[in-house]
Design a protein around this motif. Structure first.
Motif, PDB file in Angstrom:
ATOM      1  N   ARG A   4       3.199  10.013  22.574  1.00  0.00           N
ATOM      2  CA  ARG A   4       4.545  10.311  22.104  1.00  0.00           C
ATOM      3  C   ARG A   4       5.488   9.125  22.289  1.00  0.00           C
ATOM      4  NH1 ARG A   4       6.472  16.229  23.840  1.00  0.00           N
ATOM      5  NH2 ARG A   4       7.980  15.638  22.243  1.00  0.00           N
ATOM      6  N   GLY A   5       5.373   8.459  23.451  1.00  0.00           N
ATOM      7  CA  GLY A   5       6.301   7.377  23.754  1.00  0.00           C
ATOM      8  C   GLY A   5       6.126   6.153  22.887  1.00  0.00           C
ATOM      9  N   THR A   6       4.898   5.917  22.408  1.00  0.00           N
ATOM     10  CA  THR A   6       4.658   4.779  21.508  1.00  0.00           C
ATOM     11  C   THR A   6       4.863   5.159  20.050  1.00  0.00           C
ATOM     12  OG1 THR A   6       2.278   5.273  21.367  1.00  0.00           O
ATOM     13  CG2 THR A   6       2.981   3.742  23.091  1.00  0.00           C
ATOM     14  N   ALA A   7       5.219   6.433  19.797  1.00  0.00           N
ATOM     15  CA  ALA A   7       5.365   6.934  18.429  1.00  0.00           C
ATOM     16  C   ALA A   7       4.091   6.686  17.633  1.00  0.00           C
ATOM     17  CB  ALA A   7       6.572   6.293  17.739  1.00  0.00           C
ATOM     18  N   MET A   8       2.956   7.005  18.258  1.00  0.00           N
ATOM     19  CA  MET A   8       1.663   6.799  17.613  1.00  0.00           C
ATOM     20  C   MET A   8       1.606   7.545  16.288  1.00  0.00           C
ATOM     21  SD  MET A   8      -2.200   7.612  19.057  1.00  0.00           S
ATOM     22  CE  MET A   8      -1.979   6.532  20.483  1.00  0.00           C
ATOM     23  N   THR A   9       1.172   6.854  15.240  1.00  0.00           N
ATOM     24  CA  THR A   9       1.086   7.455  13.912  1.00  0.00           C
ATOM     25  C   THR A   9      -0.370   7.765  13.563  1.00  0.00           C
ATOM     26  OG1 THR A   9       0.806   5.362  12.727  1.00  0.00           O
ATOM     27  CG2 THR A   9       3.071   6.065  13.212  1.00  0.00           C
ATOM     28  N   LEU A  10      -0.540   8.534  12.503  1.00  0.00           N
ATOM     29  CA  LEU A  10      -1.886   8.828  12.032  1.00  0.00           C
ATOM     30  C   LEU A  10      -2.583   7.557  11.560  1.00  0.00           C
ATOM     31  CD1 LEU A  10      -1.385  12.190  10.061  1.00  0.00           C
ATOM     32  CD2 LEU A  10      -1.914  11.824  12.472  1.00  0.00           C
ATOM     33  N   ASP A  11      -1.824   6.615  11.013  1.00  0.00           N
ATOM     34  CA  ASP A  11      -2.412   5.332  10.616  1.00  0.00           C
ATOM     35  C   ASP A  11      -2.894   4.558  11.840  1.00  0.00           C
ATOM     36  OD1 ASP A  11      -1.917   5.890   7.970  1.00  0.00           O
ATOM     37  OD2 ASP A  11      -0.063   4.728   7.882  1.00  0.00           O
ATOM     38  N   ASP A  12      -2.085   4.563  12.903  1.00  0.00           N
ATOM     39  CA  ASP A  12      -2.523   3.924  14.151  1.00  0.00           C
ATOM     40  C   ASP A  12      -3.816   4.561  14.633  1.00  0.00           C
ATOM     41  OD1 ASP A  12      -0.179   2.372  14.268  1.00  0.00           O
ATOM     42  OD2 ASP A  12       0.882   3.855  15.475  1.00  0.00           O
ATOM     43  N   LEU A  13      -3.830   5.873  14.636  1.00  0.00           N
ATOM     44  CA  LEU A  13      -4.954   6.616  15.180  1.00  0.00           C
ATOM     45  C   LEU A  13      -6.223   6.394  14.369  1.00  0.00           C
ATOM     46  CD1 LEU A  13      -5.810   8.559  17.394  1.00  0.00           C
ATOM     47  CD2 LEU A  13      -5.001  10.456  15.970  1.00  0.00           C
ATOM     48  N   ALA A  14      -6.073   6.149  13.085  1.00  0.00           N
ATOM     49  CA  ALA A  14      -7.250   5.898  12.253  1.00  0.00           C
ATOM     50  C   ALA A  14      -8.033   4.682  12.745  1.00  0.00           C
ATOM     51  CB  ALA A  14      -6.826   5.699  10.793  1.00  0.00           C
ATOM     52  N   TRP A  15      -7.318   3.695  13.260  1.00  0.00           N
ATOM     53  CA  TRP A  15      -7.981   2.495  13.800  1.00  0.00           C
ATOM     54  C   TRP A  15      -8.813   2.867  15.022  1.00  0.00           C
ATOM     55  CZ3 TRP A  15      -8.134  -0.252  18.353  1.00  0.00           C
ATOM     56  CH2 TRP A  15      -8.601  -1.572  18.282  1.00  0.00           C
ATOM     57  N   GLY A  16      -8.233   3.622  15.947  1.00  0.00           N
ATOM     58  CA  GLY A  16      -8.960   4.024  17.141  1.00  0.00           C
ATOM     59  C   GLY A  16     -10.130   4.934  16.821  1.00  0.00           C
TER      60      GLY A  16
END
Length: 281
Positions: free
Chosen positions: A106-118
């Motif tokens: 939440r604090g990094t405002a993780m996005t679905l695009d970010d998460l796709a990389w992980g």
């Protein structure tokens, strides 16, 4: 450490106590809540590790590249110091419990695009040359499951994908500190009006006007993991433009940048390059 921190503060013209928040603005991430808070603590640990690296030995992007190597998405040789920084980030994230892990999401405002990389890193597991469409589908499914479930419903692969994403997010923050602590912006005297922020400077006897303003046709913000399935909110991006007088004779601009601070810093670095003859309008 003092050398890199002091150079970064001078480059951005902020105090040491405000450096972390400035780095967040530079990286396009929200500032974490006031201490004590897990996001601010983790950010501080990452910046402290990078601040201890000697000047002039790494390039911006080295830590992110090392993070990609560590999760198996990149096959390349990286400098030992950048790998050490990436390892520090990995160990910091791996030590987080479920509550702190969710606080970082939440604090990094993780996005679905970010998460796709992980998620891709977890699905591929280092076999890049063998990845296929089924891997892409598996990664997308993993992203959807993470976004649709509460953290207490995550399995090991879900948590691992989140951790891998945080490796990259924190590596980007580390690279931002590398860049700003070794940059040489030209301090300009900025004024603010309805169009944005303006400054002027003389280069080679010729006056140049500099404008930092909101970017036109900014793309919508990426969808946040912690607010799925809410539609992405509008967000503001910035751009800079340098114009040689008389007005309209020659100009150059760049953007979008995630914040006015990032655009201002980039514009001042461009003025330095222009004055040194490393680029032209």
């Amino acid at each position: 450490m003092d050398g890199r921190v002091s150079r970064a503060c001078a480059s951005l013209r902020v105090s040491p106590t405000d450096l972390l928040d400035a780095m967040c603005a530079l990286s396009g991430r929200p500032s974490p809540p006031s201490a004590p808070h897990p996001v601010r603590r983790v950010y501080g640990q990452v910046l402290l590790a990078v601040a201890s690296l000697p000047l002039g030995v790494l390039q911006p992007g080295d830590v992110s590249a090392a993070a990609e190597v560590r999760v198996g998405l990149l096959n390349a040789d990286v400098p030992p110091l950048s790998d050490a920084a990436a390892l520090c980030i990995q160990q910091t994230v791996d030590a987080l419990g479920p509550a702190d892990l969710w606080a970082l999401v939440r604090g990094t405002a993780m996005t679905l695009d970010d998460l796709a990389w992980g998620a891709a890193a977890i699905v591929v597991q280092g076999r890049m040359e063998q990845s296929d469409l089924l891997d892409d589908l598996a990664a997308r499914t993993l992203v959807d499951e993470i976004a649709e479930r509460t953290p207490c419903q995550w399995g090991r692969s879900h948590a691992d994908a989140v951790r891998a994403t945080l490796y990259r997010t924190l590596a980007d923050l580390a690279d931002a500190l590398l860049e700003v602590s070794e940059s040489t912006p030209t301090p300009l005297d900025w004024t603010t009006d309805h169009d944005g922020r303006r400054a002027s400077t003389v280069i080679g006897g010729v006056a140049h006007d500099v404008l930092v303003q909101k970017a036109e046709n900014a793309p919508p913000a990426a969808q946040s993991v912690s607010h799925h399935p809410s539609p992405p909110a509008a967000h503001t991006t910035w751009q800079w433009r340098i114009t040689r007088r008389p007005a309209g004779r020659a100009s150059h601009g760049r953007g979008p940048f995630p914040s006015a601070l990032a655009a201002r810093h980039a514009a001042e670095c461009a003025i330095t390059a222009l004055a040194a003859g490393r680029c032209g309008l």
